[in-house]
Write a protein that holds these residues in place. Sequence first.
Motif, mmCIF file in Angstrom:
data_model
loop_
_atom_site.group_PDB
_atom_site.id
_atom_site.type_symbol
_atom_site.label_atom_id
_atom_site.label_comp_id
_atom_site.label_asym_id
_atom_site.label_seq_id
_atom_site.Cartn_x
_atom_site.Cartn_y
_atom_site.Cartn_z
ATOM 1 N N GLN A 140 -10.961 22.023 18.594
ATOM 2 C CA GLN A 140 -11.166 23.416 18.203
ATOM 3 C C GLN A 140 -11.361 24.290 19.444
ATOM 4 O O GLN A 140 -10.799 25.386 19.535
ATOM 5 N N LEU A 164 -10.887 20.259 7.999
ATOM 6 C CA LEU A 164 -9.889 21.187 7.449
ATOM 7 C C LEU A 164 -9.519 22.300 8.426
ATOM 8 O O LEU A 164 -8.338 22.480 8.723
ATOM 9 N N PRO A 165 -10.486 23.065 8.940
ATOM 10 C CA PRO A 165 -10.097 24.102 9.908
ATOM 11 C C PRO A 165 -9.456 23.525 11.170
ATOM 12 O O PRO A 165 -8.575 24.169 11.753
ATOM 13 N N ALA A 168 -5.889 22.777 10.177
ATOM 14 C CA ALA A 168 -5.165 24.033 9.973
ATOM 15 C C ALA A 168 -4.904 24.711 11.312
ATOM 16 O O ALA A 168 -3.822 25.261 11.551
ATOM 17 N N GLU A 202 -13.353 29.366 0.880
ATOM 18 C CA GLU A 202 -12.974 29.015 2.242
ATOM 19 C C GLU A 202 -12.157 27.729 2.256
ATOM 20 O O GLU A 202 -11.116 27.642 2.915
ATOM 21 N N TYR A 206 -8.121 26.888 3.557
ATOM 22 C CA TYR A 206 -7.625 25.845 4.456
ATOM 23 C C TYR A 206 -6.628 24.932 3.746
ATOM 24 O O TYR A 206 -5.636 24.505 4.331
ATOM 25 N N ALA A 209 -3.381 26.475 3.725
ATOM 26 C CA ALA A 209 -2.768 26.414 5.048
ATOM 27 C C ALA A 209 -2.164 25.036 5.279
ATOM 28 O O ALA A 209 -1.057 24.906 5.790
ATOM 29 N N LEU A 210 -2.909 23.995 4.882
ATOM 30 C CA LEU A 210 -2.406 22.636 5.079
ATOM 31 C C LEU A 210 -1.160 22.405 4.226
ATOM 32 O O LEU A 210 -0.200 21.781 4.663
#
Lengths: 476, 379
Positions: A140, A164-165, A168, A202, A206, A209-210
Amino acid sequence: MSGFRHDLVVVGGGPAGVAGALTAALAGLRVALVDSSARLGGQYFRHSRAAQDAPGGAPELDGFLRRGRALAERADLLLGHRVWHVSREDGGLAVHCVTPDEQPLTVRGARLLIATGAHDRVVPFPGWDLPGVLTAGGAQALLKGSGVLAGRRAVVAGTGPFLLPVAAGLAGAGADVLAVYEAARGLGLARHPVLALGKAGEAAGYALALARHRVPYLTRRAVVAAHGDGALEAVTVARIDAGWNVVDTRVVECDTLAVGHGFVPQIELGVELGCGTRADADGSPVLVVDAAQRTTVPGVWAAGEPTGVGGWRLAEVEGRVAGHAVAAEHRASTRASTRASTGAPAVSGGGHGAPRALLARRRGMRAFAEALQRAYPVAPGWQGWLRDDTLVCRCEEVPVSRVREAQRLGATDARSIKLLARPGMGWCQGRICGYAVSCLAGEEPRPPKRPIAQPITLGALARSTDEPTTPNTPDE
Amino acid sequence: MSDVIVVGAGMVGAACAYYAARAGLDVTVVDRGPVAGGTTGAGEGNVLVSDKEPGPELELALLSNRLWHSLAEAGDFEFEPKGGLVVAETEEVQRALVGLAGKQGVEHAVVAASELRDLEPHLAEGLAGGVLYPQDAQVQPMLAAARLLELGARSYGHGALRLRLGVTVTGFVRSGDRVTGVRTSQGDILGGAVVNASGTWGGEVAALAGVHLPILPRRGFILVTEPLPPMIRHKVYTAAYVTNVASDSAGLETSAVVESTQAGTVLIGASRERVGFDRTTSVPVLARLAAQAVALFPALRDVRAIRSYHGFRPYCPDHLPVIGPDPRAPGLYHACGHEGAGIGLAPATGHLMAQLLTGAAPDLDPQPFRPDRFPEEPQ
């Protein structure tokens, strides 16, 4: 009026620290905030200089940057300053720092807010020390810093919602994310009543997005070994049971692996001051705080991950609660000293000072954070993935076999394993290997003792008790 | 039932247990914590003859030095006979150092100011000279204690040495006056004799038997640097260390003791202060240690300290350890109170203790170390 330059010194420039510092500064207190980074943000709002100069990106980051600018106008920001020690001194707190040019600096204040965040919790496995293997937090940070991950074949593994983030983010940066392997059963999020209510929005974002990047999200899977000659070339992915014992395996070729197993709160400054600790829902030692975010040591507050991992939103709320409480106590003590000089009775500074709605939000978010910790536990089966030559401590290059040898010789706890086999004695002071060593010792992680919280040159240390140079006071 | 119960699994307890087992006795070692969890794990691993005035402690140190060399051959732990270099800041101090070395009768070489950097290339300029003590050595004390216990358990037959960790001694079993075992958190353990090797906590254990030992904690801090390429070859310290070791002051005293370890880190001591069991880190003490180390080795100025630790030396008012049978409690022996020299003196202490336990003629006169030499505590 206290005799200190600052009514409050905040350590940590992430969401909790900035919220606490800004709340107190808006209430008229003289505030200093110290952070080791060149810019405010902490782990979550880490950002490039470009993002700072040209707002208009993510609304959450924009909001944070706005608060940061407001703080800069009202408080002393000591960025690039590493805090190596804190101590009690003359009824206040002394925050011992090293400046960006390696000079010692002691910042003194009547009160201290510990908002030092958390670092990645690392679970070792064969090959985890290969180049190409990153912690989820490290990945990250790379994404938010330079973003050099485009074109990589990446796998994301471990446990917890933070995967997850990270996935993504990797996909968004142009990496080919082959899969997310979540060790937990996965449906925990949706099935848990509190969880379903809390972060659904939230998480759904994600998940979308995935899905857009066609990244499969597979549960009860784990990366149990990484392979490569000098750098990562492939990983062994296992199906695992609830205890994380391997059911079967296959090999997946990749050159990047981001592994996350949750976070370890950074509490050493509080421990050094004698603040009481407790084991959080996931077993991590955290600082005990009351409803006003006060630790058990008078004059010392804590907010954010050091009081229990719960993410940036909870951290920010806790920071604001702490800021209100500090301001309330400051007002009470100022009144008390005025009364004392006129012979009137003193009052206790017990009021929280924080709006009720804020306290209610904190309550709900804490329940959510605790439920998350319970939904994504680290199960002991990972110890079965280890081989004798798997490194436990990278700094001192201590393999599993040396830990086992120390235990055979009479090391019955993590501390004595460290004394006999040296894990945790190196550069990172056990931040990376501490969790694993505790598990191997068969004990809950204990509060970390790091009297020297950050490296300091002997030259700077030698001069750290010279007449202090304190930065300029705020204008008010 | 064991012949001997040793209370304390630190370096001294390990040595007592090892030599007792070697002498044919069955030994049980009990400790409330792990192996080497007390002061053994909080020091530098000094094996010094250089810092001792002529007298019984130096005799003990010389015997111990010989024993350490033979133990190091048998045991699998770091032992470095690197030698100690005591340096003098002034001509006057150098004359005093040379005078002390002459009285000690210990192997040594006087080092002229011009020769100091041949021995230690990074030493500061302007020092007046020094004395080199080739017998001074360094040991990794935690591993040494653990390995010695293992060696004792392995070498002298099944049951010769048992280790019981996490067992707290809460009292003594008596038969009439005689001590016949220990009461513990996990039941009574009976034995022919009990050896109190509880280091800094030796006074507390003695008190459980109703006898007084005036052992007090004397705190010390150590700074540890980041790992470096080999830079310092010997154990290097200033002459002030010798006077501080022998001092009775309760106040803070510091002197530079600097050395590299096999892990590449540099250890920086030494401070002494009597503040009870206060575990609060003292920034002024750390600052002084850093300043003294930089004064001795200017190249350390830009080297980073990455951690510090502290421990509590078992201090006796006359700076001598307590070794031998306690006539006030027959069956109870003491092997504690070695202050900062416990690692260095451990083998000789264990060796002497085994001789006393088996009735053999001791290699050294134990009289100066007798437990009842102190005035009784005023009521």
